[in-house]
Structures are given as structure tokens and as C-alpha cells.
Scaffold this active site. Structure first.
Site, PDB file in Angstrom:
ATOM      1  N   PHE A   1     -15.676   3.585   6.863  1.00 38.49           N
ATOM      2  CA  PHE A   1     -14.294   3.893   6.485  1.00 38.49           C
ATOM      3  C   PHE A   1     -14.043   3.849   4.975  1.00 38.49           C
ATOM      4  O   PHE A   1     -12.935   4.096   4.513  1.00 38.49           O
ATOM      5  CB  PHE A   1     -13.323   2.960   7.205  1.00 38.49           C
ATOM      6  CG  PHE A   1     -13.571   1.485   6.949  1.00 38.49           C
ATOM      7  CD1 PHE A   1     -13.068   0.856   5.821  1.00 38.49           C
ATOM      8  CD2 PHE A   1     -14.303   0.732   7.851  1.00 38.49           C
ATOM      9  CE1 PHE A   1     -13.274  -0.497   5.591  1.00 38.49           C
ATOM     10  CE2 PHE A   1     -14.529  -0.629   7.641  1.00 38.49           C
ATOM     11  CZ  PHE A   1     -14.012  -1.240   6.497  1.00 38.49           C
TER      12      PHE A   1
ATOM     13  N   ASN B   1      -2.082   0.246   6.877  1.00 44.07           N
ATOM     14  CA  ASN B   1      -1.544  -0.997   7.440  1.00 44.07           C
ATOM     15  C   ASN B   1      -0.617  -1.732   6.465  1.00 44.07           C
ATOM     16  O   ASN B   1      -0.404  -2.924   6.567  1.00 44.07           O
ATOM     17  CB  ASN B   1      -2.681  -1.889   7.948  1.00 44.07           C
ATOM     18  CG  ASN B   1      -3.666  -2.270   6.863  1.00 44.07           C
ATOM     19  OD1 ASN B   1      -3.504  -1.871   5.708  1.00 44.07           O
ATOM     20  ND2 ASN B   1      -4.679  -3.050   7.202  1.00 44.07           N
TER      21      ASN B   1
ATOM     22  N   HIS C   1      -2.164  -5.429   1.780  1.00 42.61           N
ATOM     23  CA  HIS C   1      -3.466  -6.104   1.679  1.00 42.61           C
ATOM     24  C   HIS C   1      -3.205  -7.515   1.168  1.00 42.61           C
ATOM     25  O   HIS C   1      -2.321  -7.717   0.326  1.00 42.61           O
ATOM     26  CB  HIS C   1      -4.370  -5.371   0.678  1.00 42.61           C
ATOM     27  CG  HIS C   1      -5.555  -6.191   0.255  1.00 42.61           C
ATOM     28  ND1 HIS C   1      -6.723  -6.230   0.984  1.00 42.61           N
ATOM     29  CD2 HIS C   1      -5.734  -7.040  -0.795  1.00 42.61           C
ATOM     30  CE1 HIS C   1      -7.576  -7.056   0.398  1.00 42.61           C
ATOM     31  NE2 HIS C   1      -6.991  -7.559  -0.692  1.00 42.61           N
TER      32      HIS C   1
ATOM     33  N   LYS D   1       0.825  -1.211   0.000  1.00 43.41           N
ATOM     34  CA  LYS D   1       0.000   0.000   0.000  1.00 43.41           C
ATOM     35  C   LYS D   1       0.870   1.277   0.000  1.00 43.41           C
ATOM     36  O   LYS D   1       2.076   1.222   0.288  1.00 43.41           O
ATOM     37  CB  LYS D   1      -0.921  -0.020   1.226  1.00 43.41           C
ATOM     38  CG  LYS D   1      -1.931  -1.177   1.218  1.00 43.41           C
ATOM     39  CD  LYS D   1      -2.903  -1.035   2.385  1.00 43.41           C
ATOM     40  CE  LYS D   1      -3.959  -2.119   2.369  1.00 43.41           C
ATOM     41  NZ  LYS D   1      -4.970  -1.914   3.423  1.00 43.41           N
TER      42      LYS D   1
ATOM     43  N   THR E   1      -5.617  -6.828  10.832  1.00 42.51           N
ATOM     44  CA  THR E   1      -5.843  -5.555  10.121  1.00 42.51           C
ATOM     45  C   THR E   1      -5.248  -4.370  10.882  1.00 42.51           C
ATOM     46  O   THR E   1      -4.607  -3.506  10.288  1.00 42.51           O
ATOM     47  CB  THR E   1      -7.367  -5.334   9.949  1.00 42.51           C
ATOM     48  OG1 THR E   1      -7.902  -6.440   9.240  1.00 42.51           O
ATOM     49  CG2 THR E   1      -7.654  -4.055   9.178  1.00 42.51           C
TER      50      THR E   1
ATOM     51  N   GLU F   1      -9.609 -10.902  -7.149  1.00 38.14           N
ATOM     52  CA  GLU F   1      -8.602  -9.853  -6.956  1.00 38.14           C
ATOM     53  C   GLU F   1      -7.403 -10.017  -7.899  1.00 38.14           C
ATOM     54  O   GLU F   1      -6.826  -9.020  -8.336  1.00 38.14           O
ATOM     55  CB  GLU F   1      -8.136  -9.842  -5.496  1.00 38.14           C
ATOM     56  CG  GLU F   1      -9.236  -9.368  -4.545  1.00 38.14           C
ATOM     57  CD  GLU F   1      -8.807  -9.304  -3.095  1.00 38.14           C
ATOM     58  OE1 GLU F   1      -7.662  -9.700  -2.776  1.00 38.14           O
ATOM     59  OE2 GLU F   1      -9.617  -8.846  -2.264  1.00 38.14           O
TER      60      GLU F   1
ATOM     61  N   ARG G   1       2.475  -6.426   9.457  1.00 38.26           N
ATOM     62  CA  ARG G   1       1.737  -5.232   9.878  1.00 38.26           C
ATOM     63  C   ARG G   1       2.175  -4.745  11.261  1.00 38.26           C
ATOM     64  O   ARG G   1       2.228  -3.554  11.512  1.00 38.26           O
ATOM     65  CB  ARG G   1       0.229  -5.503   9.847  1.00 38.26           C
ATOM     66  CG  ARG G   1      -0.341  -5.474   8.418  1.00 38.26           C
ATOM     67  CD  ARG G   1      -1.744  -5.996   8.413  1.00 38.26           C
ATOM     68  NE  ARG G   1      -2.454  -5.738   7.179  1.00 38.26           N
ATOM     69  CZ  ARG G   1      -3.596  -6.346   6.862  1.00 38.26           C
ATOM     70  NH1 ARG G   1      -4.130  -7.233   7.677  1.00 38.26           N
ATOM     71  NH2 ARG G   1      -4.199  -6.068   5.722  1.00 38.26           N
TER      72      ARG G   1
ATOM     73  N   TYR H   1     -12.536  -2.459  -3.603  1.00 36.38           N
ATOM     74  CA  TYR H   1     -13.028  -2.664  -2.240  1.00 36.38           C
ATOM     75  C   TYR H   1     -14.559  -2.665  -2.183  1.00 36.38           C
ATOM     76  O   TYR H   1     -15.143  -2.314  -1.144  1.00 36.38           O
ATOM     77  CB  TYR H   1     -12.467  -1.593  -1.306  1.00 36.38           C
ATOM     78  CG  TYR H   1     -11.027  -1.847  -0.859  1.00 36.38           C
ATOM     79  CD1 TYR H   1     -10.702  -2.938  -0.063  1.00 36.38           C
ATOM     80  CD2 TYR H   1     -10.008  -0.981  -1.226  1.00 36.38           C
ATOM     81  CE1 TYR H   1      -9.401  -3.167   0.361  1.00 36.38           C
ATOM     82  CE2 TYR H   1      -8.690  -1.201  -0.807  1.00 36.38           C
ATOM     83  CZ  TYR H   1      -8.403  -2.303  -0.010  1.00 36.38           C
ATOM     84  OH  TYR H   1      -7.114  -2.523   0.411  1.00 36.38           O
TER      85      TYR H   1
HETATM   86  P1  CMP Z   1      -7.309  -4.554   3.820  1.00 35.85           P
HETATM   87  O1  CMP Z   1      -6.732  -5.867   4.175  1.00 35.85           O
HETATM   88  O2  CMP Z   1      -6.750  -3.841   2.638  1.00 35.85           O
HETATM   89  O3  CMP Z   1      -8.887  -4.725   3.621  1.00 35.85           O
HETATM   90  C1  CMP Z   1      -9.792  -3.683   3.822  1.00 35.85           C
HETATM   91  C2  CMP Z   1      -9.142  -2.480   4.425  1.00 35.85           C
HETATM   92  O4  CMP Z   1     -10.041  -1.569   5.042  1.00 35.85           O
HETATM   93  C3  CMP Z   1      -8.256  -2.930   5.562  1.00 35.85           C
HETATM   94  O5  CMP Z   1      -7.142  -3.582   5.080  1.00 35.85           O
HETATM   95  C4  CMP Z   1      -7.983  -1.621   6.256  1.00 35.85           C
HETATM   96  O6  CMP Z   1      -6.957  -0.882   5.648  1.00 35.85           O
HETATM   97  C5  CMP Z   1      -9.317  -0.904   6.054  1.00 35.85           C
HETATM   98  N1  CMP Z   1     -10.111  -0.930   7.270  1.00 35.85           N
HETATM   99  C6  CMP Z   1     -10.774  -1.965   7.802  1.00 35.85           C
HETATM  100  N2  CMP Z   1     -11.418  -1.600   8.921  1.00 35.85           N
HETATM  101  C7  CMP Z   1     -11.149  -0.290   9.099  1.00 35.85           C
HETATM  102  C8  CMP Z   1     -11.538   0.667  10.062  1.00 35.85           C
HETATM  103  N3  CMP Z   1     -12.339   0.327  11.083  1.00 35.85           N
HETATM  104  N4  CMP Z   1     -11.083   1.920   9.930  1.00 35.85           N
HETATM  105  C9  CMP Z   1     -10.295   2.256   8.885  1.00 35.85           C
HETATM  106  N5  CMP Z   1      -9.893   1.388   7.931  1.00 35.85           N
HETATM  107  C10 CMP Z   1     -10.313   0.131   8.030  1.00 35.85           C
END
Ligand code: CMP
Length: 132
Positions: free
Chosen positions: A57, A112, A115, A9, A91, A126, A102, A49
């Protein structure tokens, strides 16, 4: 052999952590069979997404994912999907196990660093999203 998708990311590419992440993946036995740099626009990020559409979010997440360079890649290994989820950790980096990617380099729940596909079904949609 199972295939999965990993995305480095924007928070990680801007800190020049591509090489570090690739090294961690290769040391863990993943074969990288496709990889490129890419810049998502906001509409693409929303499509990627789509499963999170309607969540509070979503807007911030897609703005962030369109804010810089990302590096999607296809990884292969036996049990790649579960193995990669274990390697990257939870996450929220604050809740990720010690030694996970992470926990090591993630900044917060949104930034984070990586993905990874969370199931066979996700990997099947994906991977073609970036490597049609
Ligand atoms: P990812 O694994 O890319 O999948 C979905 C993404 O949404 C996740 O990582 C986070 O970066 C983001 N995400 C999930 N939950 C939250 C949250 N509560 N607040 C902000 N970002 C979130």
C-alpha cells in the site's frame, strides 16, 4: 507530560473537519503546543512513512498523503501516546471502536482521517520531521 504527533489527513481537511478534530482533542484534555498546515510532496511522504517501504500500500498511501493539505500538530498530556491511539481508534475505520475519531469520520483504511505516533520512538522522529 508526554508529547506525540497527530496529523489531520487530506480526506479530513477537504471535508472541513479540522475544527471538529481539534475540538475533540481539546475536550479529551490534550494541549496543542504546535500546529500548522502543510503540503507534503511525494518524496517527503515516502520519508515520513519509510517504515512502510516495500509494503503493497506504500505507493497509494504516499500519493494520497501528497494529494492535499495536511495539519500536523504536537499534543501534550500525561500518557499522550497511548491516550491518543485510543481516541483515534483502529487503522481501519470499519474495525474502530464506537466513539473513536476514525470510526466517526474515517472513510477506509487509507483515508482514515488522522495519523498518530504509535510509540515513544516514533514520536521522537515524527515530531522533528514537521517541527524541527
Ligand atoms: P497511519 O496511522 O497514518 O499509518 C500508516 C498508514 O498506512 C495507515 O494509517 C493507513 O492509512 C495506511 N495503511 C495501513 N495498512 C493499509 C492497508 N492494508 N491498505 C491501505 N492503507 C493502509
Amino acid at each position: 507530560m508526554e508529547r506525540t504527533l497527530l496529523i489531520i489527513k487530506p480526506d479530513a481537511t477537504e471535508r472541513h473537519l479540522i475544527g471538529h478534530i481539534v475540538s475533540r482533542l481539546e475536550k479529551a484534555g490534550f494541549a496543542i503546543t504546535a500546529m500548522k498546515t502543510h503540503r507534503l510532496d511525494k518524496a517527503e511522504a515516502r520519508r515520513f512513512y519509510a517504515v512502510h517501504e516495500g509494503k503493497p500500500f506504500m505507493d497509494d498511501l504516499t500519493d494520497y498523503m501528497a494529494s492535499g493539505v495536511i495539519v500536523p500538530m504536537v499534543l501534550e498530556k500525561n500518557g499522550a501516546i497511548t491516550g491518543l491511539r485510543t481516541l483515534i481508534g483502529a487503522t481501519d475505520p470499519a474495525e474502530a471502536d464506537c466513539g473513536t475519531l476514525r470510526q466517526e469520520i474515517g472513510r477506509d483504511k487509507q483515508r482514515n482521517s488522522v495519523h498518530a505516533s504509535d510509540s515513544t520512538e516514533s514520536a521522537e522522529t515524527e515530531i522533528p520531521f514537521f517541527f524541527g
